[in-house]
Design a protein around this motif. Structure first.
Motif, PDB file in Angstrom:
ATOM      1  N   CYS A 161       0.856  -1.180   0.000  1.00  0.00           N
ATOM      2  CA  CYS A 161       0.000   0.000   0.000  1.00  0.00           C
ATOM      3  C   CYS A 161       0.896   1.234   0.000  1.00  0.00           C
ATOM      4  CB  CYS A 161      -0.937   0.019   1.211  1.00  0.00           C
ATOM      5  SG  CYS A 161      -0.083   0.115   2.799  1.00  0.00           S
ATOM      6  N   VAL A 162       0.295   2.379  -0.301  1.00  0.00           N
ATOM      7  CA  VAL A 162       1.077   3.611  -0.329  1.00  0.00           C
ATOM      8  C   VAL A 162       1.388   4.043   1.103  1.00  0.00           C
ATOM      9  CG1 VAL A 162       1.135   6.021  -1.032  1.00  0.00           C
ATOM     10  CG2 VAL A 162       0.040   4.319  -2.508  1.00  0.00           C
ATOM     11  N   VAL A 163       2.655   4.107   1.434  1.00  0.00           N
ATOM     12  CA  VAL A 163       3.106   4.607   2.733  1.00  0.00           C
ATOM     13  C   VAL A 163       3.868   5.900   2.455  1.00  0.00           C
ATOM     14  CG1 VAL A 163       4.437   4.145   4.822  1.00  0.00           C
ATOM     15  CG2 VAL A 163       3.278   2.264   3.640  1.00  0.00           C
ATOM     16  N   ALA A 164       3.214   7.021   2.686  1.00  0.00           N
ATOM     17  CA  ALA A 164       3.807   8.314   2.358  1.00  0.00           C
ATOM     18  C   ALA A 164       4.907   8.666   3.352  1.00  0.00           C
ATOM     19  CB  ALA A 164       2.733   9.399   2.363  1.00  0.00           C
ATOM     20  N   VAL A 165       5.747   9.600   2.953  1.00  0.00           N
ATOM     21  CA  VAL A 165       6.804  10.076   3.845  1.00  0.00           C
ATOM     22  C   VAL A 165       6.208  10.570   5.154  1.00  0.00           C
ATOM     23  CG1 VAL A 165       8.535  11.887   4.154  1.00  0.00           C
ATOM     24  CG2 VAL A 165       8.428  10.632   2.001  1.00  0.00           C
ATOM     25  N   GLU A 166       5.105  11.294   5.051  1.00  0.00           N
ATOM     26  CA  GLU A 166       4.462  11.824   6.256  1.00  0.00           C
ATOM     27  C   GLU A 166       3.943  10.706   7.155  1.00  0.00           C
ATOM     28  OE1 GLU A 166       3.914  12.753   3.195  1.00  0.00           O
ATOM     29  OE2 GLU A 166       4.613  14.843   3.111  1.00  0.00           O
ATOM     30  N   ASP A 167       3.522   9.582   6.558  1.00  0.00           N
ATOM     31  CA  ASP A 167       3.048   8.444   7.353  1.00  0.00           C
ATOM     32  C   ASP A 167       4.162   7.852   8.202  1.00  0.00           C
ATOM     33  OD1 ASP A 167       0.531   8.686   6.212  1.00  0.00           O
ATOM     34  OD2 ASP A 167       0.977   7.264   4.605  1.00  0.00           O
ATOM     35  N   LEU A 168       5.398   8.086   7.796  1.00  0.00           N
ATOM     36  CA  LEU A 168       6.551   7.589   8.541  1.00  0.00           C
ATOM     37  C   LEU A 168       7.047   8.598   9.574  1.00  0.00           C
ATOM     38  CD1 LEU A 168       8.547   6.053   5.545  1.00  0.00           C
ATOM     39  CD2 LEU A 168       7.134   4.825   7.204  1.00  0.00           C
ATOM     40  N   GLY A 169       6.336   9.705   9.699  1.00  0.00           N
ATOM     41  CA  GLY A 169       6.749  10.717  10.660  1.00  0.00           C
ATOM     42  C   GLY A 169       7.955  11.508  10.217  1.00  0.00           C
ATOM     43  N   LEU A 170       8.210  11.532   8.912  1.00  0.00           N
ATOM     44  CA  LEU A 170       9.356  12.253   8.367  1.00  0.00           C
ATOM     45  C   LEU A 170       8.876  13.462   7.591  1.00  0.00           C
ATOM     46  CD1 LEU A 170      11.395   9.174   7.078  1.00  0.00           C
ATOM     47  CD2 LEU A 170      11.685  10.386   9.247  1.00  0.00           C
ATOM     48  N   ARG A 171       9.752  14.404   7.392  1.00  0.00           N
ATOM     49  CA  ARG A 171       9.420  15.605   6.641  1.00  0.00           C
ATOM     50  C   ARG A 171       9.757  15.390   5.185  1.00  0.00           C
ATOM     51  NH1 ARG A 171      12.218  17.796  10.938  1.00  0.00           N
ATOM     52  NH2 ARG A 171      14.026  18.173   9.606  1.00  0.00           N
ATOM     53  N   ALA A 172       8.785  15.669   4.322  1.00  0.00           N
ATOM     54  CA  ALA A 172       9.027  15.569   2.885  1.00  0.00           C
ATOM     55  C   ALA A 172       9.713  16.833   2.402  1.00  0.00           C
ATOM     56  CB  ALA A 172       7.713  15.378   2.134  1.00  0.00           C
ATOM     57  N   THR A 204      13.364  10.076  -6.148  1.00  0.00           N
ATOM     58  CA  THR A 204      13.145  10.214  -4.719  1.00  0.00           C
ATOM     59  C   THR A 204      12.591  11.571  -4.340  1.00  0.00           C
ATOM     60  OG1 THR A 204      15.446  10.867  -4.482  1.00  0.00           O
ATOM     61  CG2 THR A 204      14.919   8.548  -4.128  1.00  0.00           C
ATOM     62  N   SER A 205      12.468  12.499  -5.285  1.00  0.00           N
ATOM     63  CA  SER A 205      11.890  13.804  -4.963  1.00  0.00           C
ATOM     64  C   SER A 205      10.399  13.838  -5.258  1.00  0.00           C
ATOM     65  CB  SER A 205      12.591  14.902  -5.779  1.00  0.00           C
ATOM     66  OG  SER A 205      12.277  14.777  -7.151  1.00  0.00           O
ATOM     67  N   LEU A 206       9.858  12.732  -5.746  1.00  0.00           N
ATOM     68  CA  LEU A 206       8.454  12.677  -6.111  1.00  0.00           C
ATOM     69  C   LEU A 206       7.644  11.996  -5.021  1.00  0.00           C
ATOM     70  CD1 LEU A 206       8.859  11.480  -9.801  1.00  0.00           C
ATOM     71  CD2 LEU A 206       8.343  13.785  -9.051  1.00  0.00           C
ATOM     72  N   GLY A 207       6.355  12.297  -5.006  1.00  0.00           N
ATOM     73  CA  GLY A 207       5.450  11.611  -4.104  1.00  0.00           C
ATOM     74  C   GLY A 207       4.330  10.965  -4.891  1.00  0.00           C
ATOM     75  N   LEU A 208       3.860   9.820  -4.416  1.00  0.00           N
ATOM     76  CA  LEU A 208       2.738   9.148  -5.060  1.00  0.00           C
ATOM     77  C   LEU A 208       1.433   9.803  -4.645  1.00  0.00           C
ATOM     78  CD1 LEU A 208       3.675   5.384  -4.787  1.00  0.00           C
ATOM     79  CD2 LEU A 208       2.928   6.518  -6.877  1.00  0.00           C
ATOM     80  N   ALA A 209       0.589  10.082  -5.615  1.00  0.00           N
ATOM     81  CA  ALA A 209      -0.757  10.562  -5.326  1.00  0.00           C
ATOM     82  C   ALA A 209      -1.702   9.369  -5.275  1.00  0.00           C
ATOM     83  CB  ALA A 209      -1.210  11.549  -6.396  1.00  0.00           C
ATOM     84  N   ALA A 210      -2.700   9.452  -4.425  1.00  0.00           N
ATOM     85  CA  ALA A 210      -3.693   8.388  -4.304  1.00  0.00           C
ATOM     86  C   ALA A 210      -4.985   9.000  -3.786  1.00  0.00           C
ATOM     87  CB  ALA A 210      -3.201   7.283  -3.367  1.00  0.00           C
ATOM     88  N   GLY A 211      -6.080   8.255  -3.930  1.00  0.00           N
ATOM     89  CA  GLY A 211      -7.358   8.747  -3.453  1.00  0.00           C
ATOM     90  C   GLY A 211      -7.844   9.937  -4.265  1.00  0.00           C
ATOM     91  N   PRO A 212      -8.623  10.817  -3.658  1.00  0.00           N
ATOM     92  CA  PRO A 212      -9.173  11.969  -4.394  1.00  0.00           C
ATOM     93  C   PRO A 212      -8.112  12.858  -5.025  1.00  0.00           C
ATOM     94  CG  PRO A 212     -10.323  11.686  -2.308  1.00  0.00           C
ATOM     95  CD  PRO A 212      -9.161  10.733  -2.282  1.00  0.00           C
TER      96      PRO A 212
END
Length: 491
Positions: A83-94, A135-143
């Motif tokens: 599943c998508v685990v965003a940087v923010e979900d890991l408690g890190l700053r993007a 590594t500078s990109l983020g995955l979009a998901a949902g709305p």
């Protein structure tokens, strides 16, 4: 501290409970996570990264690592949990990302699309080897993903008038001859064939380079008809660059190329091609454990191409719809979509017009492969159901037999061999599963596909977990360690 991904500050650190939670659930040791980070960094060309167990401990204690470490961790945990685990979900700053590089909500204009593709492909060519783009990109998901894609069907602003052929010729530049344009289109077909037979890791950079060249042509004055054909070429190349990126594990990069491909397809006025791009995005969302997003994307594709797609394209979309329903645990709707795919595919031979090359891959073998994977996925969702595994086995076997006669689509052959191996494991037939896994391993050695490699490793892990005391499984594990490289470098 740059070589180890440190943050350079120790001010008021607190334990990172989010990262710790994901880490504990992963089952990895600190050393295993450090080794995976280093491998992924080398794959991306970030050779300055050298992580060890003490550094991982400091991250868990609250240190915020520099890029590209947060994005690498996001990718690793996303793959681990499906599943998508965003940087923010890991408690890190993007890291801060400009919309032109990272976003999916982009302006739907011709000049804007050309500029964005040009910028992104140039950045990919220049920076990917050093690890700064993917590594500078983020995955979009949902709305945040679905809503911008829905604007694919909204009429855009009127395009500025383009010169006719005579006007472009009189200016002495920007005019492609018909043979030159046909050569560009033929080159795209050749790249697609290479991908099918060799995997995404072998020619990705060549495709990106060709895409960048096409945007240069689109920035010159062209007759309207030529511009539409160039946008179509750009859409196909961007989709292929996305597909190859997906195949080697560069998921955010893949998504960005898919989005740009959809924009280019809109400028080309080619809705069937746009539906194909959306199907690739849907497949990626299934891979990332987002079947609801996958279903939204495939429904958007079906609606947008409902009155213009060929039966072969419609059958492919029904097959993807079935995959989404299977992963959502909806067997009734999944089986209905499977039947629709089969019935619609039967009409493909009677279609009056030739299919475009991008859908040529969807053969009877591919149809059987997709439908059997839907049944297999239902088995997983239903708690390793032997009934659904029994439905999958004959259809998967037919797909494997057909792909064995197809010398071009080697990656699909490997993926379906792996799929058949997983079905045998579900049916508690480890010996047959090992036979198919060995066959897949032989094919995998001929292609450059991290997706294939990862699925083989997961299948072997499942065999070890359930049947680790069998001599055949032990031997297969040794073969895997000897013959299969750990990563497929993205080039």
């Amino acid at each position: 501290m740059g070589g180890n991904g440190g943050s350079g500050t120790n001010a008021e650190k607190r334990p990172n409970e989010l990262l710790t939670s994901w880490f504990v659930r992963s089952g990895w040791s600190k050393g295993e996570l450090a080794r995976q980070v280093n491998r992924r960094a080398r794959q991306l060309g970030a050779n300055h990264i050298s992580t060890d167990t003490s550094r991982v401990r400091r991250w868990l204690d609250g240190e915020n690592p520099r890029e590209p470490i947060p994005r690498i961790l996001s990718d690793l945990f996303s793959e681990r949990f499906g599943c998508v685990v965003a940087v923010e979900d890991l408690g890190l700053r993007a890291a801060h990302r400009t919309p032109s590089v990272s976003g999916v909500d982009l302006p739907w204009t011709g000049p804007g699309t050309v500029a964005l593709i040009s910028e992104f492909s140039r950045s990919d060519l220049m920076l990917a080897r050093r690890g700064f783009l993917g590594t500078s990109l983020g995955l979009a998901a949902g709305p945040s993903l679905i809503e911008p894609m829905q604007r694919w069907l909204v009429p855009g602003p009127p395009a500025p008038p383009r010169e006719d052929s005579a006007g472009a010729a009189s200016r002495g530049r920007g005019r492609l001859s018909r043979p030159e344009l046909e050569l560009l289109e033929a080159t795209t077909v050749m790249f697609r064939q290479w991908d099918a037979s060799c995997g995404g890791g072998l020619r990705r950079k060549a495709v990106v380079g060709q895409l960048h060249e096409v945007t240069d042509l689109l920035q010159e004055p062209q007759p309207a008809a030529t511009a539409r054909r160039l946008f179509k070429v750009a859409a196909e190349l961007a989709e292929l660059a996305g597909w190859m990126s997906y195949d080697v594990g560069l998921q955010p990069t893949a998504q960005k190329y898919f989005v740009l491909a959809l924009h280019a397809a809109k400028e080309a006025g080619d809705r069937p091609l746009g539906s194909y791009v959306l199907s690739s995005m849907s497949r990626q969302m299934i891979h990332l454990g987002r079947p609801e997003d996958a279903l939204e994307l495939v429904h958007l594709a079906q609606y947008g191409s409902r009155d213009c797609a060929s039966p072969r394209t419609q059958a492919m979309l029904y097959a993807m719809e079935a995959r989404a329903y299977a992963n959502m645990g909806q067997p009734g709707r999944c089986k209905r979509a499977v039947r629709m795919a089969e019935d619609t595919f039967a009409d493909a031979e009677d279609w009056d017009e030739p299919d475009p090359d991008w859908i040529r891959f969807f053969s009877a073998a591919e149809l059987h492969g997709e439908n059997s994977h839907s049944y297999r996925d239902l088995a997983y969702v239903a708690g390793r159901s032997p009934a659904y595994a029994g439905l999958a086995e004959p259809v998967m076997r037919e797909a494997v037999d057909l792909f064995a006669k197809d010398g071009e689509h080697q990656r699909s052959y490997a993926l379906n061999l792996i799929g058949l191996a997983t079905v045998h494991l579900l049916q508690r037939e480890p010996e047959e599963g090992v036979v198919r896994a060995r066959q897949a391993l032989e094919v995998a050695r001929k292609v450059r596909s991290e997706r294939v490699n990862t699925r083989i490793r997961k299948t072997v892990d499942a065999a070890v977990r359930d049947f680790g005391d069998l001599a055949d499984v032990v031997d297969l594990t040794e073969q895997l360690a000897t013959h299969l490289p750990e990563t497929a470098e993205a080039v």
